[in-house]
Design an enzyme around this catalytic site. Structure first.
Site, PDB file in Angstrom:
ATOM      1  N   SER A  79     -43.722  -7.586  44.344  1.00 35.89           N
ATOM      2  CA  SER A  79     -42.426  -8.234  44.582  1.00 35.89           C
ATOM      3  C   SER A  79     -42.523  -9.309  45.647  1.00 35.89           C
ATOM      4  O   SER A  79     -41.500  -9.844  46.079  1.00 35.89           O
ATOM      5  CB  SER A  79     -41.403  -7.178  45.004  1.00 35.89           C
ATOM      6  OG  SER A  79     -41.873  -6.506  46.147  1.00 35.89           O
ATOM      7  N   THR A 201     -40.308 -13.126  49.178  1.00 36.58           N
ATOM      8  CA  THR A 201     -40.106 -12.358  47.952  1.00 36.58           C
ATOM      9  C   THR A 201     -40.434 -13.177  46.711  1.00 36.58           C
ATOM     10  O   THR A 201     -40.353 -14.416  46.750  1.00 36.58           O
ATOM     11  CB  THR A 201     -38.635 -11.883  47.855  1.00 36.58           C
ATOM     12  OG1 THR A 201     -38.494 -11.014  46.747  1.00 36.58           O
ATOM     13  CG2 THR A 201     -37.663 -13.039  47.702  1.00 36.58           C
ATOM     14  N   VAL A 212     -31.823 -18.606  42.701  1.00 36.76           N
ATOM     15  CA  VAL A 212     -32.150 -18.465  44.129  1.00 36.76           C
ATOM     16  C   VAL A 212     -31.466 -17.199  44.630  1.00 36.76           C
ATOM     17  O   VAL A 212     -30.258 -17.033  44.454  1.00 36.76           O
ATOM     18  CB  VAL A 212     -31.657 -19.691  44.929  1.00 36.76           C
ATOM     19  CG1 VAL A 212     -31.858 -19.479  46.419  1.00 36.76           C
ATOM     20  CG2 VAL A 212     -32.404 -20.946  44.473  1.00 36.76           C
ATOM     21  N   GLY A 213     -32.234 -16.320  45.248  1.00 34.91           N
ATOM     22  CA  GLY A 213     -31.661 -15.079  45.782  1.00 34.91           C
ATOM     23  C   GLY A 213     -31.178 -15.274  47.202  1.00 34.91           C
ATOM     24  O   GLY A 213     -31.068 -16.396  47.707  1.00 34.91           O
ATOM     25  N   ASP A 214     -30.928 -14.163  47.848  1.00 35.07           N
ATOM     26  CA  ASP A 214     -30.446 -14.208  49.247  1.00 35.07           C
ATOM     27  C   ASP A 214     -31.581 -14.521  50.234  1.00 35.07           C
ATOM     28  O   ASP A 214     -31.347 -15.097  51.298  1.00 35.07           O
ATOM     29  CB  ASP A 214     -29.818 -12.865  49.626  1.00 35.07           C
ATOM     30  CG  ASP A 214     -30.814 -11.713  49.509  1.00 35.07           C
ATOM     31  OD1 ASP A 214     -31.603 -11.684  48.531  1.00 35.07           O
ATOM     32  OD2 ASP A 214     -30.830 -10.848  50.398  1.00 35.07           O
ATOM     33  N   GLY A 235     -32.928  -6.256  48.416  1.00 28.89           N
ATOM     34  CA  GLY A 235     -32.118  -5.688  47.351  1.00 28.89           C
ATOM     35  C   GLY A 235     -31.591  -6.766  46.433  1.00 28.89           C
ATOM     36  O   GLY A 235     -32.226  -7.806  46.261  1.00 28.89           O
ATOM     37  N   GLY A 237     -29.983  -9.680  45.636  1.00 34.75           N
ATOM     38  CA  GLY A 237     -29.518 -10.876  46.323  1.00 34.75           C
ATOM     39  C   GLY A 237     -28.284 -11.473  45.690  1.00 34.75           C
ATOM     40  O   GLY A 237     -27.521 -12.188  46.345  1.00 34.75           O
TER      41      GLY A 237
HETATM   42  C1  SD4 Z   1     -33.633 -11.259  45.690  1.00 35.58           C
HETATM   43  N1  SD4 Z   1     -33.283  -9.960  47.667  1.00 35.58           N
HETATM   44  O1  SD4 Z   1     -34.266 -12.192  45.223  1.00 35.58           O
HETATM   45  C2  SD4 Z   1     -34.278 -10.452  46.771  1.00 35.58           C
HETATM   46  C3  SD4 Z   1     -35.098  -9.402  46.117  1.00 35.58           C
HETATM   47  C4  SD4 Z   1     -35.214  -8.172  46.885  1.00 35.58           C
HETATM   48  O2  SD4 Z   1     -35.441  -5.928  46.870  1.00 35.58           O
HETATM   49  O3  SD4 Z   1     -35.093  -8.104  48.076  1.00 35.58           O
HETATM   50  N2  SD4 Z   1     -35.400  -7.100  46.223  1.00 35.58           N
HETATM   51  O4  SD4 Z   1     -32.522 -10.925  45.286  1.00 35.58           O
END
Ligand code: SD4
Length: 323
Positions: A79, A201, A212-214, A235, A237
């Site tokens: 990941s 990540t 685009v995630g958090d 988690g 995002g």
């Molecule tokens: C996302 N927050 O891209 C990231 C992925 C992640 O546990 O943290 N997964 O959403």
């Protein structure tokens, strides 16, 4: 954030000091350190590397960057970085951010392809440019200019995972539900008044290209402020971005909450605004300038383990669940 209003933090020394720091009147003294706090099992090796870099004279930024490089370089961490699971089209797109609490300055990259250490590129965005975030092709070209070597980030294992997902006629897609999470989020304190947050990540596995995630969003995946502390998140995002998790936690700490209470209060707020969030993959870590730490997740299968390095001791702990 109702719980904060109900508490009379000014009655406590800690609460008073934190609030004063937030107002910019008093800088809270940092008394412990270095301390490193990271998400998930691989956070332990990352913390240990960070502590070693720091002990050998590296800065806190060096420590966080090099610590995060550990899971980025590890093909078994699927990941983060090399070996991270790709998007729906089989392309590994990486996100990362780093924030320096001393200068209140961050750097980040989104959708970076073919470069296995996005946290290092993010740091250079912060240090070599006036910008905060570079995305996609521009981020890639910037990395090349900075001397990074392009390489394929798919490993035989991640390629196989993607092919399996693709071949399954019932595969889940992000037009529907999320499936795979992890990431490294790391916060560190040097014991001399500086705090740094970083995260890296490959994002949600099999995400829609361009998503685009958090993690690379300042205030969401990371936040650091030398007057208060730092936070990071892991988690879903797509849920957490809507709550600006990291800055929200730091703001709660600024108003007097301990890192643990701040993490719990934010999760409580998420559930209060939408009870569905109880089922969401949401986990957060935080540290204040005294080196106190917090970690929390929702009460579901996404149960956060996190690593703490302090006084030469490296531990893997279970986070508190929001009941
Ligand atoms: C996302 N927050 O891209 C990231 C992925 C992640 O546990 O943290 N997964 O959403």
């Amino acid at each position: 954030m109702e719980p904060i209003d109900r508490r009379d933090f000014m009655k406590t020394v800690a609460g008073g000091a934190a609030l004063a720091a937030w107002d910019g009147r008093v800088a809270m003294p940092a008394s412990t350190g270095p301390v490193f706090l990271s998400t998930w099992e691989w956070g332990k090796a990352a913390n240990e590397r960070a502590a070693e870099v720091f002990k050998n004279g590296g800065s806190l930024l060096d420590a966080i960057e090099k610590g995060i490089n550990v899971p980025e370089n590890d093909p078994n961490v699927t990941s983060v970085g090399y070996g991270g699971l790709p998007n729906a089209e089989g392309v590994v797109e990486l996100d990362a951010a780093i924030m320096d609490g001393r200068r209140h300055r961050a750097g980040s990259v989104c959708n970076l392809h073919m470069i296995k250490n996005p946290i290092s590129v993010a740091r250079l965005v912060m240090e070599k440019t006036h910008h905060t975030t570079l995305a996609g092709e521009g981020a890639f070209r910037f990395a090349l200019k900075m001397g990074f070597e392009p390489q394929t980030l798919l490993t035989p294992q991640s390629l196989q995972e993607w092919q399996k997902w693709k071949a399954d006629p019932h595969h889940e897609t992000f037009w529907l539900t999320p499936e795979n999470h992890d990431t490294i989020g790391m916060v560190g304190l040097d014991g001399k008044g500086d705090v740094v947050a970083g995260c890296s990540t490959s994002g949600t596995a099999f995400k829609i290209p361009g998503r685009v995630g958090d993690s690379p969003l300042v205030g969401c995946g990371v936040y650091a402020d030398n007057n208060v502390g730092a936070a990071s998140a892991t988690g879903d995002g797509d849920v957490m971005t809507n709550y600006c998790t990291s800055i929200s936690i730091v703001h709660l700490m600024a108003r007097g909450a301990s890192p643990q209470d701040a993490c719990m209060d934010l999760l409580g707020h998420m559930v209060k605004t939408d009870p569905q969030n109880k089922k969401a993959a949401v986990a957060v870590i935080a540290i204040n300038m005294r080196g106190e730490t917090g970690a929390a997740c929702m009460n579901n299968l996404f149960h956060l383990k996190y690593a703490v390095w302090r006084n030469g001791e490296s531990q893997l702990l279970e986070s508190v669940k929001l009941i």
